[in-house]
Design a protein around this motif. Structure first.
Motif, mmCIF file in Angstrom:
data_model
loop_
_atom_site.group_PDB
_atom_site.id
_atom_site.type_symbol
_atom_site.label_atom_id
_atom_site.label_comp_id
_atom_site.label_asym_id
_atom_site.label_seq_id
_atom_site.Cartn_x
_atom_site.Cartn_y
_atom_site.Cartn_z
ATOM 1 N N ILE A 678 49.423 34.372 43.176
ATOM 2 C CA ILE A 678 50.430 33.325 42.928
ATOM 3 C C ILE A 678 50.260 32.751 41.527
ATOM 4 O O ILE A 678 51.246 32.531 40.806
ATOM 5 C CB ILE A 678 50.326 32.233 44.000
ATOM 6 N N TYR A 679 49.004 32.491 41.103
ATOM 7 C CA TYR A 679 48.768 31.998 39.749
ATOM 8 C C TYR A 679 49.383 32.954 38.719
ATOM 9 O O TYR A 679 50.057 32.535 37.782
ATOM 10 C CB TYR A 679 47.260 31.873 39.463
ATOM 11 N N ARG A 704 46.190 36.736 29.331
ATOM 12 C CA ARG A 704 45.369 35.935 28.421
ATOM 13 C C ARG A 704 45.325 34.455 28.825
ATOM 14 O O ARG A 704 44.299 33.802 28.653
ATOM 15 C CB ARG A 704 45.887 36.067 26.986
ATOM 16 N N GLU A 705 46.445 33.932 29.347
ATOM 17 C CA GLU A 705 46.451 32.501 29.704
ATOM 18 C C GLU A 705 45.933 32.273 31.129
ATOM 19 O O GLU A 705 44.960 31.560 31.348
ATOM 20 C CB GLU A 705 47.854 31.908 29.571
ATOM 21 N N SER A 709 41.780 31.013 33.982
ATOM 22 C CA SER A 709 41.585 30.251 35.223
ATOM 23 C C SER A 709 41.185 31.169 36.369
ATOM 24 O O SER A 709 40.334 30.824 37.197
ATOM 25 C CB SER A 709 42.877 29.503 35.589
ATOM 26 N N MET A 710 41.793 32.353 36.432
ATOM 27 C CA MET A 710 41.506 33.278 37.530
ATOM 28 C C MET A 710 40.039 33.711 37.517
ATOM 29 O O MET A 710 39.386 33.794 38.555
ATOM 30 C CB MET A 710 42.429 34.493 37.446
ATOM 31 N N ILE A 711 39.510 33.975 36.313
ATOM 32 C CA ILE A 711 38.109 34.393 36.197
ATOM 33 C C ILE A 711 37.174 33.248 36.559
ATOM 34 O O ILE A 711 36.220 33.424 37.337
ATOM 35 C CB ILE A 711 37.808 34.910 34.772
ATOM 36 N N SER A 746 39.190 41.140 44.713
ATOM 37 C CA SER A 746 40.568 40.653 44.613
ATOM 38 C C SER A 746 40.897 40.198 43.194
ATOM 39 O O SER A 746 41.989 40.445 42.688
ATOM 40 C CB SER A 746 40.779 39.493 45.602
ATOM 41 N N MET A 747 39.940 39.521 42.548
ATOM 42 C CA MET A 747 40.169 39.092 41.160
ATOM 43 C C MET A 747 40.404 40.309 40.266
ATOM 44 O O MET A 747 41.344 40.339 39.451
ATOM 45 C CB MET A 747 38.967 38.299 40.655
#
Length: 774
Positions: A678-679, A704-705, A709-711, A746-747
């Motif tokens: 979703i992000y 890149r943006e 946050s995901m990491i 998943s990431m």
């Protein structure tokens, strides 16, 4: 427009909103202070389940089962004067304790003696007083060995081990009152052990459940502390700012408070599942603050206006985090549809806690930071850190230039893991989640080796007519049934009406052990006429009969062989039972706590498959509302389904059984991992609508943006769930390790496979448009 209005409301009325939120948290904190650990095993089967209904009917007829604790030892000195006397004294002291219904051991067993004058049976203690001589000890031993009723019950078949069975009052067994009694029993056993240098073993469901409760209480604090330590450490590495570390932690602690308050308001207690809730709130709640703060610093870096940046953050990050938390709540919420009280409680409190923590984050973080100084340059330049940017650039390069390799590796992994899935073993044990090194598990093995277990198995026999049990033919059938079940190595000898009648027959013939048998038709009348006048000694029969003598029970103890093997054993028994008791004339029910556990394990595994399917369906529905189109739903679901397949494959390869605790992993992980999708896709579609860039460029910008946050969030989730690996409960360990692995995969999937899908979709669209133009 709604989120912009919400941003206006929060920031324009920030002081009033802050006061209201604090008052609400104080209210929840007051209730949270009343939370307590459960003292029962938790209801797994739904109350509407036929097995559960019949189990409750059994308890109404014969009382609560699973109320017996045992302690025992192995020694050639069982009938030595000093050992026998001390064991006798312990039994009498425990028996005199309030809350104990009865105690049976070699030191305080009774003989049944026929009184021909009063025409009744009289119960006489085998040893009314302590033994004073070795000759007296030998006499007691010979008397005991002449009573077959007790063989295999309190003295093992080989005569080398003995146990003491302690029956708790059903009114206190599931309350805190049982704890001091258990402690007193353990203390008495330890003193005996030290005096005679004989190891004493302890077991039984009352003790097992108390040990589990103590472990839950200890881990409750441990995991909360570890999860806070992990999240604080990672927040420091990410933001390098006191404010950006301290206040997100405060927010999640308020979420923990609300979680525990919710537990109490719903009249629930802390179980092995709800006990991990505070840690889950910390682990799942912190990513909200990370995403919000990253967006805030990003917007501030572009505008230089703090309030405008906060307003944009609520308006844009609010919708993304809201939907992400919805999918997480779905992962927990689907457990409510299992109708299992244990899972429903966990699902309801967890899903509610996730949403409450989100609300606290989206309100408190912007309000608090609106009062704090402007961000420093090092905070607003988080996205420019070389290590992260280097990693994201490599990911972007791989996605754009090696899509075939991504697809190829994914296909190979799926095929290998599908093979692993075929190796998964579906199995559950009563003491499954206790550590194998725990003394409780070791002691259980002692009783299994010497007395064929201590877990209760009850057989309820309904003759479907009043006084039907006392028919001589029915009694013979009961005896055949006992022999059938006892012939299985998993079950102990029985305690039943027939064993009581055999004891009375032996007594009727002067205590001759050769007459330990069922009475004939003529004998039965005489023997029962004596029993009818015998007061307490008649209780031997009453325990195994209902008031109308329509029902009787047969009690066994069983070995904890696991649900898989027990299902086979029970299936093999059924034809034999039906051949003895015609199902058209009688109803025979295998029941008791152990059977309810087995059926509960079967039920949970079956229904959790359905829960996972429901979670996928509901999350797909959320994706449809957000993104529309079958292609986008497939693109958004596949990167999160593939990690589940990989995790299931790893379970098969590493021999991790599929059981109620481990299958929880899949619906929870599905809900949480969908957040990453979703992000990514929300940011991707916002860019797609507001710019004229190509899909390729937008994918690069999104990596890149949003990738930052995901990491960071994946790191917190990986190490956060990883703390559960420190659990002493096998199920909690599995939840921690496997969810950590699933979310990490998943990431990777969402930062490689997902953008690769989007680029492939662009390529296909371009080809389609090219054909149309031709």
């Amino acid at each position: 427009m709604t989120w912009k209005k919400l941003a206006d409301f929060i920031l324009k009325n920030r002081l009033a909103v802050l006061v209201v939120v604090i008052l609400g948290c104080l209210f929840m904190g007051y209730h949270a202070s009343k939370v307590r650990i459960t003292f029962n095993g938790g209801k797994v089967l739904p109350v509407t389940d036929s097995a559960y209904i019949r189990y409750n009917q059994f308890k109404k007829l014969f009382g609560q089962d699973a109320t017996t604790m045992v302690m025992g030892f192995q020694s050639p000195k069982i009938f030595d004067k000093d050992v026998y006397n001390d064991w006798h004294k312990i039994a009498n002291d425990i028996k005199a304790t309030k809350g104990i219904n009865g105690v049976i051991s070699v030191g305080n067993v009774f003989d049944v003696v026929k009184d021909t004058i009063q025409h009744k049976y009289v119960l006489k203690p085998l040893s009314p007083a302590l033994i004073t001589t070795d000759k007296g000890a030998d006499s007691v031993k010979q008397k005991f060995l002449s009573l077959p009723f007790y063989k295999g019950l309190v003295l093992s078949e080989d005569g080398r081990s003995t146990l003491m069975a302690i029956s708790f009052d059903g009114k206190i067994i599931n309350t805190p009152k049982r704890v001091p009694i258990l402690k007193a029993i353990l203390k008495a056993g330890q003193q005996f052990e030290q005096k005679h240098n004989i190891q004493v073993h302890y077991s039984g469901l009352p003790l097992i459940r108390t040990v589990a409760g103590d472990l839950i209480k200890n881990e409750f604090v441990l995991f909360l502390g570890l999860s806070l330590l992990i999240t604080i450490s990672i927040l420091v590495l990410i933001f390098r700012s006191f404010y950006a570390v301290f206040f997100p932690v405060v927010v999640v602690l308020l979420g923990v408070t609300c979680s525990l308050g919710t537990l109490v308001l719903m009249h629930y207690e802390i179980t092995i599942l709800t006990g991990i809730m505070p840690s889950l709130v910390v682990i799942i709640g912190i990513p909200n603050s990370i995403f919000i703060l990253n967006k805030y610093y990003y917007e501030y870096n572009h505008t230089g206006n703090k309030m405008q940046a906060l307003h944009t953050t609520i308006a844009k990050a609010g919708v993304t985090t809201f939907v992400a938390n919805i999918t997480t709540a779905i992962g927990f919420g689907v457990l409510c549809f299992t109708n299992s009280e244990l899972l429903v409680q966990f699902g309801m409190v967890a899903s509610a806690s996730v949403m409450v923590t989100f609300i606290l984050s989206i309100i408190l973080v912007p309000i608090i930071f609106s009062y704090l100084p402007n961000p420093k340059e090092r905070q607003s330049k988080i996205k420019d850190r070389p290590v992260i940017q280097g990693l994201l650039n490599k990911l972007d390069y791989v996605v754009h230039n090696h899509r075939k390799a991504i697809y190829g590796v994914t296909v190979v992994l799926i095929l290998v893991c599908i093979f692993g899935i075929t190796l998964i073993n579906v199995n559950s044990y009563v003491v499954d989640d206790l550590p194998k090194s725990n003394n409780t598990v070791k002691d259980l093995r002692f009783f299994e080796a010497n007395f064929k277990g201590v877990l209760p198995l009850e057989v309820s026999i309904d003759t479907k007519r009043k006084n039907g049990v006392m028919n001589n033919a029915v009694i013979r059938k009961v005896e055949r049934l006992e022999k059938l079940i006892s012939s299985k190595p998993e079950f102990s000898r029985s305690l039943s009406l027939t064993q009581g009648l055999k004891f009375l027959t032996q007594s009727f013939y002067g205590g001759n052990p050769n007459y330990y048998r069922l009475p004939s038709g003529l004998e039965q009348g005489f023997i029962l006429s004596y029993a009818g006048n015998s007061g307490k000694s008649n209780d031997m029969l009453k325990t195994y009969l209902d008031s109308n003598r329509q029902y009787t029970r047969v009690t066994f103890e069983m070995v904890d062989i696991g649900s898989k093997k027990m299902n086979i054993v029970l299936k093999d028994l059924q034809p034999g039972i039906d051949s003895i008791f015609n199902p058209k004339k009688y109803h025979v029910e295998l029941t008791g706590s152990s059977i309810i556990f087995i059926k509960g394990a079967n039920y949970m595994v079956k229904n959790l498959y359905e829960s996972l399917a429901l979670a996928i369906l509901l999350i797909a529905g959320v994706m449809w509302v957000l993104f529309r189109g079958i292609k986008m739903i497939a693109i958004s679901l596949l990167p999160n389904l593939i990690p589940l397949v990989i995790t299931a494959g790893l379970m098969g390869f590493f021999g991790i059984p599929l059981k109620p605790s481990s299958i929880l992993i899949f619906s929870i992980a599905m809900g949480i991992s969908s957040d990453q999708t979703i992000y990514f896709i929300t940011r991707y579609r916002q860019e797609l609508r507001s710019t004229n860039k190509s899909i390729s460029a937008i994918v690069s910008d999104t990596i890149r943006e949003t990738g930052i946050s995901m990491i960071y969030i994946a790191i917190i989730l990986f190490f956060g769930f990883g703390v559960f690996a420190a659990s002493t409960f096998g199920g909690t360990q599995a939840i921690g390790i496997l969810i950590s692995i699933t979310l990490f995969v998943s990431m990777i999937s969402n930062l490689t496979l997902l953008p690769a899908f989007l680029l492939s979709m662009e390529k296909r669209t371009a080809k389609s448009e090219s054909r149309k133009s031709q």
